[in-house]
Write an enzyme that holds these catalytic residues in place. Structure first.
Site, mmCIF file in Angstrom:
data_model
loop_
_atom_site.group_PDB
_atom_site.id
_atom_site.type_symbol
_atom_site.label_atom_id
_atom_site.label_comp_id
_atom_site.label_asym_id
_atom_site.label_seq_id
_atom_site.Cartn_x
_atom_site.Cartn_y
_atom_site.Cartn_z
ATOM 1 N N GLY A 43 0.838 -1.303 0.038
ATOM 2 C CA GLY A 43 -0.046 -0.019 0.032
ATOM 3 C C GLY A 43 0.935 1.195 0.005
ATOM 4 O O GLY A 43 0.337 2.313 0.166
ATOM 5 N N GLY A 44 2.247 1.076 -0.154
ATOM 6 C CA GLY A 44 3.001 2.346 -0.259
ATOM 7 C C GLY A 44 3.324 3.091 -1.659
ATOM 8 O O GLY A 44 2.343 2.830 -2.537
ATOM 9 N N THR A 173 15.618 -3.414 -8.452
ATOM 10 C CA THR A 173 15.300 -2.203 -8.139
ATOM 11 C C THR A 173 13.988 -1.691 -8.311
ATOM 12 O O THR A 173 13.352 -2.217 -9.413
ATOM 13 C CB THR A 173 16.416 -1.366 -8.002
ATOM 14 O OG1 THR A 173 15.956 0.057 -7.361
ATOM 15 C CG2 THR A 173 16.578 -0.751 -9.440
ATOM 16 N N MET A 237 23.359 -8.026 -6.801
ATOM 17 C CA MET A 237 23.308 -6.986 -7.232
ATOM 18 C C MET A 237 21.994 -6.118 -6.817
ATOM 19 O O MET A 237 21.415 -5.170 -7.037
ATOM 20 C CB MET A 237 23.033 -6.803 -8.789
ATOM 21 C CG MET A 237 23.247 -5.434 -9.667
ATOM 22 S SD MET A 237 24.776 -4.848 -9.176
ATOM 23 C CE MET A 237 24.416 -3.159 -8.686
ATOM 24 N N HIS A 244 21.287 2.052 1.110
ATOM 25 C CA HIS A 244 20.747 2.647 2.192
ATOM 26 C C HIS A 244 21.426 2.478 3.349
ATOM 27 O O HIS A 244 21.493 3.684 4.076
ATOM 28 C CB HIS A 244 19.263 2.326 2.116
ATOM 29 C CG HIS A 244 18.340 2.432 0.999
ATOM 30 N ND1 HIS A 244 17.230 1.480 0.513
ATOM 31 C CD2 HIS A 244 18.345 3.359 0.257
ATOM 32 C CE1 HIS A 244 16.844 2.156 -0.394
ATOM 33 N NE2 HIS A 244 17.343 3.345 -0.664
#
Length: 479
Positions: A43-44, A173, A237, A244
């Protein structure tokens, strides 16, 4: 949004999911005769973008499943009549609306043709277990992004037989840097990556082409999805696991993390030269692990594993103003502008202040499900990782966890990771063979042939921009 995320508590088991029962259905404005059923889990930020992108396509029905307590109701209440607006950096804004939002897997999972996870990786097992009774063989199932060990988790929960009869995928990603501007109503794509790797293990060893084309259609023309070598390559990878934690370590390493800040500090644009150099050194250690693995297993394909500098150039290209160093690339990347460190707001006599949020996914996800997986493989391969260890040791102290102990992957919180040591692997050969990484590399020529065939077809074909029908028919789904 961050405040809302802190309030969300994941539902712990299926019985609780069944008991909550929040399902909102929305009528279709038009019905395509050959509709693809897409289930988005989460839900982001990314779910908002995907809902808008895919929900705007006339031949796709999008449903959202969220297992976070109360989120289905909040999202349903916030959703406007026209759907979620996505402000795109590369083209016109889109509006897309899901046909259903629910916290009950039984309501929205059956019949799904494709299932996309865009959730923290520590939630993958929870969602897989909830979905398992309702998934059909042959489903396309994967994660954006697929943090380290996603394939191990899927096989553990769903079983080898089901996975082998289905199409498992993972993106290295997210396709974009994005952020919610108003929850349930609008989202902004800050920067679309130029190119990203995707790994696909097709059902029964079939061609990756249908799944690859479908995924490309769902996200749009960019980023271009390049077939990755295999799941091991995607695990190594894992850019988030390097990015982060290392940037967080670099920024706070000499600061008092208990001291209140006037505002959340810039994440990428707040990095210093030391941080850029540390990123390079951690990435160097990953490439040394790659070198050792290739030396030991001559047929292994790890061509998708690149240095972070190369990854950034491939991903953002001309959006980067200064490519002279990793530090300068962080500061001048348009896609990173304005993004801040995760923080928590606190009320003080001087007004609202901020503290670092060490419970955020940059720590709770990117360490145990990311950097610790790579670190565990490096330990099996006998590759020293002093710079990676600096980052992990600092992060685990901030988190109040213990993953590394006495230089080994043997901390008391090992069970919350996906490090190979958790699954009982204590030697490299067993790990490589049991997880079929070595077997997969034996068919390297066949895989490379599939990649080349796809690239050739991609340049020569002109598929309709808004249609997903080709992907559906390629998989033989019924009307």
């Amino acid at each position: 949004k961050k405040k809302k995320q802190q309030q969300h508590q994941p539902i712990k088991n299926n019985s609780t999911v069944q008991a909550v029962h929040v399902t909102t259905n929305y009528p279709r404005l038009c019905v395509h005769h050959n509709t693809m059923k897409v289930l988005l889990c989460g839900g982001g930020n990314a779910i908002h973008v995907l809902s808008s992108f895919i929900g705007s396509k006339p031949d796709c029905d999008v449903s959202i499943l969220t297992l976070f307590a109360g989120e289905a109701g909040r999202l349903s209440d916030a959703l406007p009549e026209e759907g979620i607006k996505c402000e795109n950096d590369l083209g016109p804004d889109t509006y897309g609306k899901p046909v259903a939002i629910s916290d009950d897997p039984a309501e929205v999972t059956p019949g799904s043709d494709i299932v996309i996870f865009a959730i923290p990786s520590f939630g993958h097992q929870l969602y897989l277990e909830a979905l398992k009774p309702h998934l059909k063989p042959g489903v396309i199932l994967g994660a954006m992004p697929g943090e380290g060990g996603f394939d191990l988790c899927a096989r553990h929960v769903l079983g080898d037989d089901f996975v082998n009869k289905s199409n498992l995928f993972a993106l290295e990603t997210l396709p974009w840097a994005c952020r919610i501007t108003e929850y349930g109503k609008s989202v902004e794509v800050l920067g679309t990556k130029k190119e990203i790797d995707v790994v696909i293990t097709p059902k029964g060893g079939e061609s990756i082409d249908p799944a690859l084309k479908l995924l490309q259609k769902l996200v749009g023309k960019e980023p271009i999805m390049e077939p990755a070598c295999n799941f091991l390559g995607v695990t190594l990878m894992n850019i988030n696991s390097v990015w982060h934690p290392t940037i967080s370590y670099g920024y706070y390493r000499n600061k008092d993390v208990t001291k209140h800040m006037d505002e959340p500090p810039l994440f990428y644009q707040g990095a210093d030269e030391y941080t850029g150099e540390k990123l390079a050194k951690v990435s160097d250690e990953v490439l040394e692990l790659k070198r050792v693995l290739l030396e030991k297993y001559s047929g292994l394909d790890l061509s998708s594993v690149h240095h972070v500098r190369e990854w950034m150039l491939r991903s953002y290209g001309d959006d980067i103003g200064d490519t002279s160093s990793i530090h300068k690339m962080l500061l001048t990347n348009k896609g990173y502008r304005g993004l801040t460190h995760p923080t928590v707001a606190v009320d003080t006599p001087e007004g609202k202040k901020y503290l670092p949020n060490f419970k955020y996914r940059y720590f709770s996800e990117d360490i145990p499900m990311g950097l610790m997986v790579t670190r565990g493989i490096a330990e099996l391969a006998g590759v020293p990782t002093p710079h990676m260890d600096d980052v992990i040791l600092w992060c685990q102290e901030m988190m109040g966890k213990e993953f590394l102990k006495d230089g080994k992957v043997a901390g008391k919180d090992l069970a919350s990771t996906r490090a190979p040591q958790l699954y009982g692997f204590n030697d490299l050969d067993s790990f490589m063979k049991a997880n079929r990484y070595v077997e997969a590399s034996a068919s390297e020529d066949k895989q490379e042939s599939r990649k080349q065939q796809y690239r050739s077809k991609r340049t020569s074909s002109s598929l309709s921009e808004n249609s997903c029908t080709l992907g559906r028919e390629s998989f033989g789904y019924s009307q």
